[in-house]
Motif scaffolding. Structure first.
Motif, PDB file in Angstrom:
ATOM      1  N   LYS A  74       0.833  -1.206   0.000  1.00  0.00           N
ATOM      2  CA  LYS A  74       0.000   0.000   0.000  1.00  0.00           C
ATOM      3  C   LYS A  74       0.863   1.249   0.000  1.00  0.00           C
ATOM      4  N   ALA A  75       1.898   1.246   0.827  1.00  0.00           N
ATOM      5  CA  ALA A  75       2.776   2.416   0.907  1.00  0.00           C
ATOM      6  C   ALA A  75       3.530   2.643  -0.397  1.00  0.00           C
ATOM      7  N   GLY A  76       3.907   1.558  -1.059  1.00  0.00           N
ATOM      8  CA  GLY A  76       4.670   1.665  -2.297  1.00  0.00           C
ATOM      9  C   GLY A  76       3.815   1.792  -3.535  1.00  0.00           C
ATOM     10  N   GLY A  77       2.484   1.715  -3.388  1.00  0.00           N
ATOM     11  CA  GLY A  77       1.594   1.782  -4.545  1.00  0.00           C
ATOM     12  C   GLY A  77       1.775   0.605  -5.478  1.00  0.00           C
ATOM     13  N   ALA A  78       2.099  -0.554  -4.902  1.00  0.00           N
ATOM     14  CA  ALA A  78       2.419  -1.736  -5.708  1.00  0.00           C
ATOM     15  C   ALA A  78       1.329  -2.798  -5.606  1.00  0.00           C
ATOM     16  N   VAL A  79       1.233  -3.622  -6.625  1.00  0.00           N
ATOM     17  CA  VAL A  79       0.352  -4.793  -6.609  1.00  0.00           C
ATOM     18  C   VAL A  79       1.050  -5.916  -5.850  1.00  0.00           C
ATOM     19  N   LEU A  80       0.366  -6.476  -4.879  1.00  0.00           N
ATOM     20  CA  LEU A  80       0.841  -7.671  -4.177  1.00  0.00           C
ATOM     21  C   LEU A  80      -0.144  -8.793  -4.439  1.00  0.00           C
ATOM     22  N   ALA A  81       0.325  -9.868  -5.065  1.00  0.00           N
ATOM     23  CA  ALA A  81      -0.510 -11.029  -5.377  1.00  0.00           C
ATOM     24  C   ALA A  81       0.059 -12.253  -4.690  1.00  0.00           C
ATOM     25  N   THR A  82      -0.828 -13.134  -4.263  1.00  0.00           N
ATOM     26  CA  THR A  82      -0.417 -14.408  -3.665  1.00  0.00           C
ATOM     27  C   THR A  82      -0.603 -15.507  -4.691  1.00  0.00           C
ATOM     28  N   ALA A  83       0.428 -16.318  -4.872  1.00  0.00           N
ATOM     29  CA  ALA A  83       0.422 -17.356  -5.908  1.00  0.00           C
ATOM     30  C   ALA A  83      -0.310 -18.601  -5.406  1.00  0.00           C
ATOM     31  N   ARG A 128      -7.067 -22.247  -9.591  1.00  0.00           N
ATOM     32  CA  ARG A 128      -7.068 -21.984 -11.038  1.00  0.00           C
ATOM     33  C   ARG A 128      -7.423 -23.226 -11.855  1.00  0.00           C
ATOM     34  N   ASP A 129      -7.404 -24.381 -11.224  1.00  0.00           N
ATOM     35  CA  ASP A 129      -7.696 -25.637 -11.915  1.00  0.00           C
ATOM     36  C   ASP A 129      -9.107 -25.588 -12.503  1.00  0.00           C
ATOM     37  N   PRO A 130      -9.280 -25.984 -13.779  1.00  0.00           N
ATOM     38  CA  PRO A 130     -10.629 -25.993 -14.362  1.00  0.00           C
ATOM     39  C   PRO A 130     -11.654 -26.729 -13.518  1.00  0.00           C
ATOM     40  N   THR A 131     -11.221 -27.784 -12.825  1.00  0.00           N
ATOM     41  CA  THR A 131     -12.164 -28.541 -12.005  1.00  0.00           C
ATOM     42  C   THR A 131     -12.650 -27.719 -10.812  1.00  0.00           C
ATOM     43  N   ASN A 132     -11.777 -26.895 -10.237  1.00  0.00           N
ATOM     44  CA  ASN A 132     -12.211 -26.024  -9.142  1.00  0.00           C
ATOM     45  C   ASN A 132     -13.023 -24.845  -9.646  1.00  0.00           C
ATOM     46  N   ARG A 133     -12.718 -24.376 -10.848  1.00  0.00           N
ATOM     47  CA  ARG A 133     -13.540 -23.320 -11.437  1.00  0.00           C
ATOM     48  C   ARG A 133     -14.979 -23.822 -11.623  1.00  0.00           C
ATOM     49  N   GLU A 145      -3.990  -3.362 -15.838  1.00  0.00           N
ATOM     50  CA  GLU A 145      -5.373  -2.865 -15.801  1.00  0.00           C
ATOM     51  C   GLU A 145      -5.675  -2.039 -14.557  1.00  0.00           C
ATOM     52  N   GLY A 146      -4.716  -1.963 -13.634  1.00  0.00           N
ATOM     53  CA  GLY A 146      -4.927  -1.196 -12.417  1.00  0.00           C
ATOM     54  C   GLY A 146      -6.001  -1.770 -11.526  1.00  0.00           C
ATOM     55  N   ARG A 147      -6.071  -3.085 -11.445  1.00  0.00           N
ATOM     56  CA  ARG A 147      -7.084  -3.750 -10.617  1.00  0.00           C
ATOM     57  C   ARG A 147      -6.396  -4.697  -9.638  1.00  0.00           C
ATOM     58  N   PRO A 148      -7.106  -5.159  -8.601  1.00  0.00           N
ATOM     59  CA  PRO A 148      -6.528  -6.149  -7.704  1.00  0.00           C
ATOM     60  C   PRO A 148      -6.366  -7.500  -8.425  1.00  0.00           C
ATOM     61  N   PRO A 149      -5.358  -8.282  -8.078  1.00  0.00           N
ATOM     62  CA  PRO A 149      -5.262  -9.645  -8.609  1.00  0.00           C
ATOM     63  C   PRO A 149      -6.324 -10.529  -7.968  1.00  0.00           C
ATOM     64  N   LEU A 208      -1.415 -24.100 -14.575  1.00  0.00           N
ATOM     65  CA  LEU A 208      -1.944 -23.354 -13.435  1.00  0.00           C
ATOM     66  C   LEU A 208      -1.034 -22.180 -13.076  1.00  0.00           C
ATOM     67  N   LEU A 209       0.284 -22.411 -13.170  1.00  0.00           N
ATOM     68  CA  LEU A 209       1.225 -21.325 -12.902  1.00  0.00           C
ATOM     69  C   LEU A 209       1.109 -20.238 -13.968  1.00  0.00           C
ATOM     70  N   ALA A 210       0.908 -20.649 -15.212  1.00  0.00           N
ATOM     71  CA  ALA A 210       0.724 -19.675 -16.284  1.00  0.00           C
ATOM     72  C   ALA A 210      -0.479 -18.783 -16.020  1.00  0.00           C
ATOM     73  N   ILE A 211      -1.564 -19.368 -15.529  1.00  0.00           N
ATOM     74  CA  ILE A 211      -2.787 -18.602 -15.274  1.00  0.00           C
ATOM     75  C   ILE A 211      -2.569 -17.588 -14.156  1.00  0.00           C
ATOM     76  N   GLU A 212      -1.880 -17.989 -13.075  1.00  0.00           N
ATOM     77  CA  GLU A 212      -1.681 -17.045 -11.982  1.00  0.00           C
ATOM     78  C   GLU A 212      -0.700 -15.942 -12.384  1.00  0.00           C
ATOM     79  N   ILE A 213       0.313 -16.263 -13.191  1.00  0.00           N
ATOM     80  CA  ILE A 213       1.246 -15.247 -13.674  1.00  0.00           C
ATOM     81  C   ILE A 213       0.515 -14.249 -14.581  1.00  0.00           C
ATOM     82  N   HIS A 214      -0.343 -14.768 -15.457  1.00  0.00           N
ATOM     83  CA  HIS A 214      -1.104 -13.917 -16.374  1.00  0.00           C
ATOM     84  C   HIS A 214      -2.028 -12.974 -15.598  1.00  0.00           C
ATOM     85  N   ASP A 215      -2.706 -13.484 -14.583  1.00  0.00           N
ATOM     86  CA  ASP A 215      -3.603 -12.643 -13.775  1.00  0.00           C
ATOM     87  C   ASP A 215      -2.821 -11.547 -13.076  1.00  0.00           C
TER      88      ASP A 215
END
Length: 418
Positions: A123-132, A137-142, A357-361, A343-350
């Motif tokens: 928040k202080a740095g104005g940065a996006v923080l995402a948890t991997a 992301r698995d299609p079965t969980n979606r 896009e200036g949105r939360p991950p 699955l790693l590709a999907i989380e990296i892409h998000d």
């Protein structure tokens, strides 16, 4: 910016897997990142992963041997951190404070205070923080999430999540059995609690306990994966260790909605393993299979069973473009490496999309915090001998289990630790 320039921090086994994720994303034709650098304190590891990237991506990323040097590199806008959990605070904080975006492997950190420190720095740095968090992301969980949200189960009474069974072998690495390093109970537990909060939203309270089921752990007979990184690490693992951190926990969680969730992760008990992920409602139940197996969930109702694309059609669900491209459908038959890298590709892409896009991950710092805090709530409950609320844990009003770790991390005075 059409692609986000990223530095991968941590060039062990998980680093190699994340390079596979970058490569899988590139092959999809939908990539929004460029791996411009890798960073590791061990030059041999960094050289190896840079070489792997060169073979898979067609170019060789630069190498940094210190996080401060990588943070100072003007070409790097974001970091993909896959170092050991206990190092996340020292690695991620400098990047966030410098305004660099960070995707950090789970568990986000070892305690509530340390997770919150990362959130505050972002928040202080104005940065996006995402948890991997990759399992969701698995299609079965979606598909499972879509079925739950559709209301086809009617009022939902209960979720059951169990993974029970194992042996006395070291799980992946020795540090996953040490309390001050991020033991496997928390490491695996954060996966499971994230799935629960993905399905059902925030936790309210926990009653349970953490424990060490196997006090003495011995080296596996062979590496978990036949890759250079895992083979090399295997040779450095001692024959035997004494565990100091929880390899198991059991808990009953109450969600904010009032739903009850029964959960047990017990990494002990040879002979047979027991795995269950089920959701039970007034009109039927949903049977969900192990992550990364490609087997679609099954809806069981009085009218019969429904699974796969037929189930997706019933609830009006369709995969997003990237997931459809990588997996081909809500069920799939891929080898483990392709499944994992997708699955790693999907989380990296998000992560990259959130930056552009200036949105939360999808899973931000708070999501990483609550996945960790819910496991710690079970541990704190066992020490307190009562149910504890998530509010108590998230505000550190209840923190006995964590105080010693926080003191070691410099987040509490040593005198405050038990």
């Amino acid at each position: 910016m059409t692609t986000v320039p990223v530095c991968l921090v941590g060039c062990g086994g998980m680093g190699s897997r994340h390079v596979q994720g970058f490569a899988r994303l590139q092959r999809s034709g939908l990539s929004n990142v460029r791996l411009v650098a890798v960073c590791d304190v061990r030059q041999d590891n960094a050289e190896r992963v840079a070489g792997e990237a060169e073979k898979l991506l067609g170019y060789r990323p630069k190498i940094h041997l210190a996080i401060d040097d990588a943070v100072a590199d003007p070409e790097i806008a974001a970091f993909d951190v896959v170092t050991e959990a206990f190092s996340h605070l020292s690695v991620v904080l400098p990047a966030l404070r410098a305004g660099k975006h960070v995707l950090c492997e789970k568990p986000l950190a070892l305690t509530v205070r340390s997770c919150q420190a990362l959130i505050d720095a972002a928040k202080a740095g104005g940065a996006v923080l995402a948890t991997a968090e990759n399992y969701r992301r698995d299609p079965t969980n979606r598909l499972a999430k879509a079925v739950i949200d559709s209301g086809v189960l009617g009022p939902v009474h209960l979720m059951v999540q169990t993974m029970i069974g194992g042996n006395d072998r070291i799980i992946i690495t020795p540090w996953r059995h040490f309390k001050d390093k991020g033991a496997i109970g928390l490491d695996m537990g954060a996966h499971l609690t994230d799935i629960v909060q993905y399905y059902f939203g925030p936790f309210r309270a926990a009653f349970g306990k953490g424990f060490i089921a196997e006090p003495i752990r011995r080296r596996q007979e062979k590496p978990e994966m036949q890759t250079e990184a895992y083979l090399k690490r295997f040779l450095e693992i001692p024959a035997e260790i004494t565990a100091t951190g929880e390899d198991s926990f059991a808990a009953t969680f109450t969600m904010q909605s009032g739903l009850m969730v029964q959960m047990a992760y017990v990494a002990s008990g040879p002979g047979k393993g027991y795995n269950q992920r089920t959701v039970h409602g007034q009109r039927g139940s949903l049977e969900i299979f192990n992550d990364r197996t490609g087997k679609a969930p099954i809806l069981h109702t009085a009218e019969g069973d429904l699974t796969g694309q037929a189930l997706a059609d019933k609830v009006g669900f369709a995969l997003d473009e990237l997931t459809q491209t990588l997996y081909g459908g809500v069920s799939y038959e891929l080898d483990w490496a392709e499944t994992d890298s997708g699955l790693l590709a999907i989380e990296i892409h998000d992560f990259a999309a959130a930056i552009m896009e200036g949105r939360p991950p999808e899973v931000d710092g708070h999501g990483g915090l609550t996945a960790v805090a819910s496991v710690l709530a079970a541990y704190e409950s066992g020490i307190a001998g009562r149910a504890v609320s998530m509010d108590e844990v998230l505000t550190s009003a209840v923190s006995t289990y964590q105080d010693e770790i926080d003191a070691d991390l410099g987040l509490l005075p040593k005198s405050n630790a038990a």
